[in-house]
Design an enzyme around this catalytic site. Sequence first.
Site, PDB file in Angstrom:
ATOM      1  N   GLU A  89      -6.049  -7.634   6.154  1.00 10.11           N
ATOM      2  CA  GLU A  89      -5.593  -6.535   6.146  1.00 10.11           C
ATOM      3  C   GLU A  89      -5.209  -5.853   7.497  1.00 10.11           C
ATOM      4  O   GLU A  89      -5.797  -6.061   8.544  1.00 10.11           O
ATOM      5  CB  GLU A  89      -6.826  -5.651   5.820  1.00 10.11           C
ATOM      6  CG  GLU A  89      -7.645  -5.891   4.366  1.00 10.11           C
ATOM      7  CD  GLU A  89      -8.906  -5.073   4.329  1.00 10.11           C
ATOM      8  OE1 GLU A  89      -9.599  -5.488   3.359  1.00 10.11           O
ATOM      9  OE2 GLU A  89      -9.021  -4.197   5.018  1.00 10.11           O
ATOM     10  N   SER A  90      -4.277  -5.082   7.289  1.00  7.99           N
ATOM     11  CA  SER A  90      -3.587  -4.138   8.547  1.00  7.99           C
ATOM     12  C   SER A  90      -2.854  -5.199   9.692  1.00  7.99           C
ATOM     13  O   SER A  90      -3.241  -6.068   9.983  1.00  7.99           O
ATOM     14  CB  SER A  90      -4.955  -3.582   9.437  1.00  7.99           C
ATOM     15  OG  SER A  90      -5.633  -2.799   8.515  1.00  7.99           O
ATOM     16  N   GLU A 121     -14.507  -5.098   2.400  1.00 10.90           N
ATOM     17  CA  GLU A 121     -14.053  -5.298   3.943  1.00 10.90           C
ATOM     18  C   GLU A 121     -14.950  -5.636   5.134  1.00 10.90           C
ATOM     19  O   GLU A 121     -16.028  -4.751   5.420  1.00 10.90           O
ATOM     20  CB  GLU A 121     -13.255  -3.907   4.290  1.00 10.90           C
ATOM     21  CG  GLU A 121     -12.527  -3.835   5.727  1.00 10.90           C
ATOM     22  CD  GLU A 121     -11.839  -2.635   5.902  1.00 10.90           C
ATOM     23  OE1 GLU A 121     -10.823  -2.367   5.162  1.00 10.90           O
ATOM     24  OE2 GLU A 121     -11.943  -1.935   6.891  1.00 10.90           O
ATOM     25  N   LYS A 151       0.919   4.853   1.272  1.00  9.86           N
ATOM     26  CA  LYS A 151       0.168   5.420   2.335  1.00  9.86           C
ATOM     27  C   LYS A 151       0.814   6.297   2.827  1.00  9.86           C
ATOM     28  O   LYS A 151       1.537   6.124   3.799  1.00  9.86           O
ATOM     29  CB  LYS A 151      -0.252   4.123   3.252  1.00  9.86           C
ATOM     30  CG  LYS A 151      -0.888   4.253   4.586  1.00  9.86           C
ATOM     31  CD  LYS A 151      -1.222   3.099   5.499  1.00  9.86           C
ATOM     32  CE  LYS A 151      -2.012   3.479   6.914  1.00  9.86           C
ATOM     33  NZ  LYS A 151      -1.937   2.449   7.683  1.00  9.86           N
ATOM     34  N   LYS A 174      -7.863   2.656  -2.434  1.00  7.91           N
ATOM     35  CA  LYS A 174      -8.197   2.543  -0.909  1.00  7.91           C
ATOM     36  C   LYS A 174      -8.855   3.819  -0.670  1.00  7.91           C
ATOM     37  O   LYS A 174      -8.062   4.931  -0.754  1.00  7.91           O
ATOM     38  CB  LYS A 174      -6.996   2.394  -0.614  1.00  7.91           C
ATOM     39  CG  LYS A 174      -6.794   1.987   1.214  1.00  7.91           C
ATOM     40  CD  LYS A 174      -7.033   0.463   1.218  1.00  7.91           C
ATOM     41  CE  LYS A 174      -7.963   0.145   2.517  1.00  7.91           C
ATOM     42  NZ  LYS A 174      -7.455   0.459   3.571  1.00  7.91           N
ATOM     43  N   GLU A 178       0.805  -1.137   0.053  1.00  7.12           N
ATOM     44  CA  GLU A 178       0.054   0.105  -0.188  1.00  7.12           C
ATOM     45  C   GLU A 178       0.742   1.214  -0.274  1.00  7.12           C
ATOM     46  O   GLU A 178       1.642   1.389   0.765  1.00  7.12           O
ATOM     47  CB  GLU A 178      -1.079   0.020   1.270  1.00  7.12           C
ATOM     48  CG  GLU A 178      -1.917   1.213   1.324  1.00  7.12           C
ATOM     49  CD  GLU A 178      -3.039   1.056   2.104  1.00  7.12           C
ATOM     50  OE1 GLU A 178      -3.862   0.166   1.826  1.00  7.12           O
ATOM     51  OE2 GLU A 178      -2.891   1.237   3.360  1.00  7.12           O
ATOM     52  N   ASN A 199     -10.245  -7.005   8.049  1.00 14.82           N
ATOM     53  CA  ASN A 199      -9.558  -6.092   8.553  1.00 14.82           C
ATOM     54  C   ASN A 199      -9.107  -6.455  10.177  1.00 14.82           C
ATOM     55  O   ASN A 199      -9.991  -6.380  10.984  1.00 14.82           O
ATOM     56  CB  ASN A 199     -10.148  -4.433   8.612  1.00 14.82           C
ATOM     57  CG  ASN A 199      -9.301  -3.589   8.858  1.00 14.82           C
ATOM     58  OD1 ASN A 199      -8.044  -3.714   9.213  1.00 14.82           O
ATOM     59  ND2 ASN A 199      -9.671  -2.146   8.549  1.00 14.82           N
TER      60      ASN A 199
END
Length: 271
Positions: free
Chosen positions: A211-212, A160, A56, A115, A54, A181
């Site tokens: 995710e994350s 998500e 970001k 995103k 990503e 997530n």
Amino acid sequence: MNDSEELAPAVASILRSAEARGDPEGGPLSVDARSLPAALSRAETDGRVPVIAEVKPTSPTTDGTRDADPVELAERMVAGGAAALSVLSEPDHFGGSPENLRRVREAVDVPVLRKDFVVRESQLDTVAADVVLLIARFVGEDLGDLVAAAEERGFQPLVEVHDAAELERAVAAGAELIGVNNRDLAKLEVDLETFETVAPQAPDDVTLVAESGIGSPDDARRMVEAGADGLLVGSAIMDGVSESPSGGRGAESLETVTENTRRLTRARTQR
Ligand SMILES: O=C(O)c1ccccc1NCC(=O)[C@H](O)[C@H](O)COP(=O)(O)O
């Protein structure tokens, strides 16, 4: 959606700004999307952990803003073996822009995820991407209509979720790509056990993205062993990018992005 009191203040603010954002001009987009599931399987076949890296620049949980060129970052992520990319187009809390996404997608040949925090159909037409994120918690009862509207335009919607109830809603809405997530939007705390708890309840034919909070090769292996077909990683890959792109330090820190990506894509697993 009307549960902003159950969201962390930063997330409620993200939601308010998404709702207030103007609609793009022009008619519905028509996108010729690069397949995310195919890109993830190709990475696996090549022996790489399938990472969606990503771009970001910042976030509510990041100190400072990395204003390095998004195309240079993206190219280094691909050089490090990323199967796909994610680019923030949210401007107010993540330092992203639709223009960043457009430029990155033009420069690379892997699938690119938009995103952002889409809350209504017209916002799908802001910028072309291969995959578009729809957050089950943010869009409430509109989820099925938004999945259909995204697919009509040619996008692959990535829905998500954070728990089993949202997973059930995503499946009922027809989602074929589902992201779990690990970050709780109520507290902004990250717990990899979230994916491990939710993933076994997903149907086998869904492509599952963790995710994350994936910070190390051990975390990457853990998520793949729990059933992830793809890993969305932002902070651990952007880590080390200097806040100023000028001079030698900027170039050095861009190289760190390749190394950070490679460290994760080379984390072998037993699955
Ligand atoms: O990243 C944040 O601080 C954040 C705060 C509030 C809502 C969403 C947030 N992040 C969005 C993301 O989905 C992450 O950028 C993405 O999953 C990558 O996470 P990470 O690898 O932990 O940077």
